[in-house]
Design a protein around this motif. Structure first.
Motif, short mmCIF file in Angstrom:
data_model
loop_
_atom_site.label_atom_id
_atom_site.label_comp_id
_atom_site.label_asym_id
_atom_site.label_seq_id
_atom_site.Cartn_x
_atom_site.Cartn_y
_atom_site.Cartn_z
N TRP A 147 0.83 -1.20 0.00
CA TRP A 147 0.00 0.00 0.00
C TRP A 147 0.87 1.26 0.00
O TRP A 147 0.65 2.17 -0.79
CB TRP A 147 -0.94 -0.01 1.21
CG TRP A 147 -2.08 0.96 1.11
CD1 TRP A 147 -3.27 0.77 0.47
CD2 TRP A 147 -2.13 2.28 1.68
NE1 TRP A 147 -4.06 1.88 0.62
CE2 TRP A 147 -3.38 2.82 1.35
CE3 TRP A 147 -1.24 3.04 2.43
CZ2 TRP A 147 -3.77 4.09 1.75
CZ3 TRP A 147 -1.63 4.31 2.83
CH2 TRP A 147 -2.89 4.82 2.49
N TYR A 148 1.87 1.30 0.88
CA TYR A 148 2.73 2.49 0.95
C TYR A 148 3.65 2.60 -0.26
O TYR A 148 3.97 3.71 -0.70
CB TYR A 148 3.49 2.53 2.29
CG TYR A 148 2.63 3.17 3.36
CD1 TYR A 148 2.54 4.55 3.47
CD2 TYR A 148 1.85 2.39 4.20
CE1 TYR A 148 1.71 5.14 4.40
CE2 TYR A 148 1.02 2.97 5.14
CZ TYR A 148 0.95 4.35 5.24
OH TYR A 148 0.11 4.95 6.16
N THR A 149 4.06 1.49 -0.84
CA THR A 149 4.83 1.55 -2.08
C THR A 149 3.99 2.17 -3.19
O THR A 149 4.47 3.04 -3.94
CB THR A 149 5.31 0.14 -2.49
OG1 THR A 149 6.25 -0.32 -1.50
CG2 THR A 149 6.00 0.14 -3.85
N LEU A 179 11.63 9.33 2.33
CA LEU A 179 10.79 10.10 1.44
C LEU A 179 10.89 11.60 1.70
O LEU A 179 11.31 12.03 2.78
CB LEU A 179 9.33 9.64 1.57
CG LEU A 179 8.74 9.67 2.96
CD1 LEU A 179 7.49 10.52 2.98
CD2 LEU A 179 8.44 8.26 3.39
N GLY A 180 10.52 12.33 0.72
CA GLY A 180 10.40 13.77 0.84
C GLY A 180 11.71 14.51 0.68
O GLY A 180 12.77 13.94 0.44
N ASP A 181 11.60 15.83 0.82
CA ASP A 181 12.72 16.74 0.60
C ASP A 181 13.87 16.51 1.56
O ASP A 181 15.01 16.79 1.24
CB ASP A 181 12.23 18.19 0.72
CG ASP A 181 11.17 18.51 -0.31
OD1 ASP A 181 11.43 18.31 -1.51
OD2 ASP A 181 10.07 18.95 0.09
N TYR A 182 13.58 16.03 2.76
CA TYR A 182 14.61 15.83 3.77
C TYR A 182 14.90 14.35 4.02
O TYR A 182 15.62 14.02 4.97
CB TYR A 182 14.20 16.51 5.09
CG TYR A 182 14.10 18.01 4.94
CD1 TYR A 182 15.23 18.81 4.93
CD2 TYR A 182 12.86 18.63 4.79
CE1 TYR A 182 15.14 20.18 4.78
CE2 TYR A 182 12.76 20.00 4.63
CZ TYR A 182 13.90 20.77 4.63
OH TYR A 182 13.81 22.12 4.48
N GLN A 183 14.34 13.48 3.19
CA GLN A 183 14.54 12.04 3.31
C GLN A 183 14.20 11.52 4.70
O GLN A 183 14.91 10.71 5.29
CB GLN A 183 15.98 11.67 2.93
CG GLN A 183 16.29 11.90 1.46
CD GLN A 183 15.49 10.98 0.57
OE1 GLN A 183 15.78 9.80 0.49
NE2 GLN A 183 14.46 11.50 -0.09
N GLY A 185 5.21 5.69 -4.45
CA GLY A 185 5.89 5.51 -5.73
C GLY A 185 7.32 4.98 -5.59
O GLY A 185 8.09 5.01 -6.55
N ILE A 186 7.65 4.51 -4.40
CA ILE A 186 8.97 3.92 -4.13
C ILE A 186 8.79 2.76 -3.17
O ILE A 186 7.84 2.73 -2.40
CB ILE A 186 9.96 4.93 -3.48
CG1 ILE A 186 9.39 5.50 -2.19
CG2 ILE A 186 10.35 6.03 -4.46
CD1 ILE A 186 10.37 6.27 -1.34
#
Length: 131
Positions: A21-23, A42-46, A27-28
């Motif tokens: 579900w989270y993949t 995830l995101g700008d700051y990983q 999208g990763i």
């Protein structure tokens, strides 16, 4: 003292379904896995989102919606809510205008965890200073 989020952890009774579900949502796939655990960056700051098999939850801990909501920044709260609902999430908090450009909302994922998201002008300001 508190320097930033390292990992937000969600309990799940079905780790494989939660990973899928989270993949799909992110999208990763997970970048790190161990038996009973999967972690996404995830995101700008990983920042990290960890999925943990609920059998590893400490005795007495809540494995569903609790008292805290962690909000992830999104560019479009309404579009994010629509996508999450289409994926089987349930509305927990409707979009709420908090003033000064802040809008929050939250859903309960199919595994019982509260996933908060918001549009946050301060997030964008801080991000702008780091680039």
């Amino acid at each position: 003292m508190l320097r930033g989020l390292t990992t937000v952890s969600f309990w799940t009774a079905d780790l494989e379904a939660a990973k899928t579900w989270y993949t799909d949502l992110l999208g990763i796939g997970p970048y790190f896995e161990r038996p009973g655990y999967a972690e996404f960056r995830l995101g700008d700051y990983q920042h990290e989102l960890g999925l943990i098999d609920s059998r590893y939850a400490p005795a007495g801990s809540a494995t569903g919606a609790g008292g805290a909501v962690v909000y992830w920044h999104v560019d479009d709260v309404s579009a994010t809510l629509e996508r999450l609902l289409s994926m089987g999430a349930k509305e927990y908090q409707p979009p709420t205008d908090r003033g000064a450009g802040f809008v929050t909302a939250a859903v309960t994922d199919p595994f019982g965890n509260v996933l908060g998201f918001m549009h946050n002008p301060h997030y964008l300001d801080v991000l702008g200073t780091r680039r």
